[in-house]
Design a protein around this motif. Sequence first.
Motif, PDB file in Angstrom:
ATOM      1  N   HIS A   8       0.807  -1.215   0.000  1.00 29.81           N
ATOM      2  CA  HIS A   8       0.000   0.000   0.000  1.00 29.81           C
ATOM      3  C   HIS A   8       0.845   1.273   0.000  1.00 29.81           C
ATOM      4  CE1 HIS A   8      -3.137  -2.656   2.250  1.00 29.81           C
ATOM      5  NE2 HIS A   8      -3.195  -2.838   0.935  1.00 29.81           N
ATOM      6  N   PRO A   9       0.729   2.107  -1.021  1.00 29.24           N
ATOM      7  CA  PRO A   9       1.446   3.397  -0.991  1.00 29.24           C
ATOM      8  C   PRO A   9       0.900   4.267   0.127  1.00 29.24           C
ATOM      9  CG  PRO A   9      -0.086   3.323  -2.837  1.00 29.24           C
ATOM     10  CD  PRO A   9      -0.064   1.952  -2.249  1.00 29.24           C
ATOM     11  N   MET A  10       1.767   5.114   0.687  1.00 26.86           N
ATOM     12  CA  MET A  10       1.349   5.915   1.836  1.00 26.86           C
ATOM     13  C   MET A  10       1.718   7.384   1.657  1.00 26.86           C
ATOM     14  SD  MET A  10       4.111   6.927   3.868  1.00 26.86           S
ATOM     15  CE  MET A  10       5.865   6.569   3.889  1.00 26.86           C
ATOM     16  N   GLN A  11       1.046   8.216   2.446  1.00 27.24           N
ATOM     17  CA  GLN A  11       1.296   9.656   2.484  1.00 27.24           C
ATOM     18  C   GLN A  11       1.493  10.084   3.931  1.00 27.24           C
ATOM     19  OE1 GLN A  11      -2.225  11.260   0.567  1.00 27.24           O
ATOM     20  NE2 GLN A  11      -1.172  11.436  -1.416  1.00 27.24           N
ATOM     21  N   ASN A  12       2.301  11.157   4.121  1.00 26.06           N
ATOM     22  CA  ASN A  12       2.503  11.724   5.448  1.00 26.06           C
ATOM     23  C   ASN A  12       1.356  12.662   5.797  1.00 26.06           C
ATOM     24  OD1 ASN A  12       5.020  10.484   5.759  1.00 26.06           O
ATOM     25  ND2 ASN A  12       6.051  12.147   4.678  1.00 26.06           N
ATOM     26  N   ALA A  13       0.955  12.643   7.062  1.00 25.35           N
ATOM     27  CA  ALA A  13      -0.076  13.570   7.547  1.00 25.35           C
ATOM     28  C   ALA A  13       0.308  14.051   8.939  1.00 25.35           C
ATOM     29  CB  ALA A  13      -1.445  12.883   7.586  1.00 25.35           C
ATOM     30  N   GLY A  14       0.384  15.358   9.126  1.00 23.69           N
ATOM     31  CA  GLY A  14       0.635  15.901  10.451  1.00 23.69           C
ATOM     32  C   GLY A  14      -0.587  15.736  11.331  1.00 23.69           C
ATOM     33  N   ILE A  15      -0.398  15.206  12.547  1.00 26.01           N
ATOM     34  CA  ILE A  15      -1.541  14.994  13.451  1.00 26.01           C
ATOM     35  C   ILE A  15      -1.380  15.791  14.750  1.00 26.01           C
ATOM     36  CG2 ILE A  15      -2.237  12.766  12.496  1.00 26.01           C
ATOM     37  CD1 ILE A  15      -0.656  11.380  14.707  1.00 26.01           C
ATOM     38  N   GLY A  16      -0.503  16.801  14.700  1.00 31.10           N
ATOM     39  CA  GLY A  16      -0.395  17.723  15.822  1.00 31.10           C
ATOM     40  C   GLY A  16       0.703  17.390  16.806  1.00 31.10           C
ATOM     41  N   ASN A  17       1.211  18.444  17.459  1.00 37.58           N
ATOM     42  CA  ASN A  17       2.193  18.316  18.540  1.00 37.58           C
ATOM     43  C   ASN A  17       3.474  17.599  18.111  1.00 37.58           C
ATOM     44  OD1 ASN A  17       0.647  19.330  21.103  1.00 37.58           O
ATOM     45  ND2 ASN A  17      -0.796  17.987  20.005  1.00 37.58           N
ATOM     46  N   GLY A  18       3.853  17.754  16.843  1.00 38.87           N
ATOM     47  CA  GLY A  18       5.079  17.155  16.347  1.00 38.87           C
ATOM     48  C   GLY A  18       4.946  15.732  15.860  1.00 38.87           C
ATOM     49  N   PHE A  19       3.740  15.176  15.874  1.00 37.90           N
ATOM     50  CA  PHE A  19       3.529  13.797  15.444  1.00 37.90           C
ATOM     51  C   PHE A  19       3.113  13.758  13.973  1.00 37.90           C
ATOM     52  CE2 PHE A  19       3.482  13.405  19.949  1.00 37.90           C
ATOM     53  CZ  PHE A  19       3.892  12.115  20.226  1.00 37.90           C
ATOM     54  N   VAL A  20       3.629  12.759  13.276  1.00 36.28           N
ATOM     55  CA  VAL A  20       3.325  12.569  11.854  1.00 36.28           C
ATOM     56  C   VAL A  20       2.867  11.133  11.641  1.00 36.28           C
ATOM     57  CG1 VAL A  20       4.281  12.547   9.511  1.00 36.28           C
ATOM     58  CG2 VAL A  20       4.996  14.317  11.138  1.00 36.28           C
ATOM     59  N   ALA A  21       1.764  10.978  10.905  1.00 33.49           N
ATOM     60  CA  ALA A  21       1.237   9.648  10.594  1.00 33.49           C
ATOM     61  C   ALA A  21       1.545   9.305   9.138  1.00 33.49           C
ATOM     62  CB  ALA A  21      -0.265   9.599  10.835  1.00 33.49           C
ATOM     63  N   ASN A  22       2.066   8.105   8.917  1.00 30.59           N
ATOM     64  CA  ASN A  22       2.259   7.580   7.570  1.00 30.59           C
ATOM     65  C   ASN A  22       1.076   6.681   7.247  1.00 30.59           C
ATOM     66  OD1 ASN A  22       4.900   8.777   7.289  1.00 30.59           O
ATOM     67  ND2 ASN A  22       5.642   7.204   8.683  1.00 30.59           N
ATOM     68  N   ILE A  23       0.189   7.170   6.401  1.00 26.72           N
ATOM     69  CA  ILE A  23      -1.095   6.525   6.187  1.00 26.72           C
ATOM     70  C   ILE A  23      -1.165   5.889   4.793  1.00 26.72           C
ATOM     71  CG2 ILE A  23      -3.595   6.832   6.139  1.00 26.72           C
ATOM     72  CD1 ILE A  23      -2.386   7.281   8.877  1.00 26.72           C
ATOM     73  N   PRO A  24      -1.315   4.577   4.688  1.00 22.15           N
ATOM     74  CA  PRO A  24      -1.570   3.944   3.396  1.00 22.15           C
ATOM     75  C   PRO A  24      -2.948   4.364   2.878  1.00 22.15           C
ATOM     76  CG  PRO A  24      -0.679   2.362   4.958  1.00 22.15           C
ATOM     77  CD  PRO A  24      -1.045   3.584   5.744  1.00 22.15           C
ATOM     78  N   PHE A  25      -2.972   4.989   1.716  1.00 25.45           N
ATOM     79  CA  PHE A  25      -4.204   5.588   1.210  1.00 25.45           C
ATOM     80  C   PHE A  25      -4.725   4.919  -0.067  1.00 25.45           C
ATOM     81  CE2 PHE A  25      -0.790   7.448  -1.139  1.00 25.45           C
ATOM     82  CZ  PHE A  25      -1.296   7.703  -2.408  1.00 25.45           C
ATOM     83  N   ALA A  26      -3.935   3.994  -0.624  1.00 25.87           N
ATOM     84  CA  ALA A  26      -4.321   3.360  -1.882  1.00 25.87           C
ATOM     85  C   ALA A  26      -3.821   1.930  -1.896  1.00 25.87           C
ATOM     86  CB  ALA A  26      -3.748   4.140  -3.068  1.00 25.87           C
ATOM     87  N   ARG A  27      -4.286   1.172  -2.853  1.00 25.15           N
ATOM     88  CA  ARG A  27      -3.786  -0.196  -3.011  1.00 25.15           C
ATOM     89  C   ARG A  27      -3.690  -0.544  -4.492  1.00 25.15           C
ATOM     90  NH1 ARG A  27      -7.896  -4.313  -3.635  1.00 25.15           N
ATOM     91  NH2 ARG A  27     -10.005  -3.448  -3.539  1.00 25.15           N
ATOM     92  N   PRO A  28      -2.675  -1.329  -4.852  1.00 25.03           N
ATOM     93  CA  PRO A  28      -2.558  -1.760  -6.239  1.00 25.03           C
ATOM     94  C   PRO A  28      -3.506  -2.915  -6.533  1.00 25.03           C
ATOM     95  CG  PRO A  28      -0.743  -2.628  -4.962  1.00 25.03           C
ATOM     96  CD  PRO A  28      -1.559  -1.782  -4.023  1.00 25.03           C
TER      97      PRO A  28
END
Length: 417
Positions: free
Chosen positions: A246-266
Amino acid sequence: MLTQSTKAAIIDSLSEVLLSNYIFRDTAARMVSNIRGKLKAGAYDKLTAPADFAKYLTTDLRTIYNDKHLSIGYEAALQSDMQHSSYIQQAARQMQMAEQSRQQNYGFSRAEILSGNIGYLAINGFFDLNDESKRAVNSAFDLLINSNTVIIDLRLNGGGQANMVNYISSLFFKDATHINDFYVRRTNQFHQNWTEPRSQSSVWHAIPIYILVSAYTASAAEEFAYDMQSQHRAVIVGEVTCGAAHPMQNAGIGNGFVANIPFARPINPITKTDWESTGVRPNIAVRAGSALDAAIQNFYQHQMSSTDTSTAKKARWMYFIYKAKMHPYKMDIHELKMFTGKYGDNEITMENGHLTYHTANGYITGLSPISKTNFTLDASLDNREMVFSKDVRGQPYQMHLNFNGDLSAVYRNEGVR
């Protein structure tokens, strides 16, 4: 130090991102329920260091589904860059990344012609596609274009960009070929990937391809192997791969935390699925360290059926050499020691339980037994076979070096009279 209210805010933000973007919404809902339940139960109460909290969140999310692209990190500088970077700062960061890519030669770490006109190319990452990275691709493949076969080594490749995968794949298909789709959950859209043949494709489409993989091979590297395998365009050799699709994108979730979220699938147009969690299963399963020899052996095995008698003879010779490298004939240390000594300007020694061949000009390689009197030279570029003649006492008195089945040189054992 993290407060309880800060942790709750991070989990709320993370929950929103997951429910909106994660590729499987039902799975995202279970993940959210899990981390909210743990927050309420006090499972995170003693965690005060941001890095520890990020680690526990990642573990708890993956407990629901072990998506290897999904993770939470504490990267205050990255989140700040994502939210507040000026145009100048963004441009400077892009220039820095471009220089880092150039220093790594856009993932192309080694390209050479092995003995037997076998092309070898190691790609340790699929970098973003641009004019410079295209030049690296084209230069590497131009070097190998006259090869009888090409072995692409992805054993140290942890992934990268899908556009680079498509650009390289396009070399191997004469006609435009539908190789993959990506489904994006947030937009509910499908994006098709087709090869775009280039002038070199008229040559490359007919060259046999082997792809070496390991348990480390992941993501975009798996995509390349999976697509080429499903199109029956390459033989995959090595270990079952990582299983991160699953390809992923970075998303800021506040207070210095970043989530790497798989947003799609082949979604492969032939198999109708992908390699998520299962990995790419090789056509020839061997340990990663033996994959190169196994690929070469398989190539020669196919060439043994050539209608050209010279090609078939050489292939038969090389097949048995590589078979011996993969499955050495068993000899105990006392049998091996019998072959040590001086043979003309050459010397054979025993080192760490293995025979080692030394020449007068400093060439050194190991020896692997094929039979009681025959050995192959371990160096990947050495096609010779070493054959010993024994006297009535069973002592090796003469050493022959054969090349492609023909006599090359004869040396007498100076220690035997």
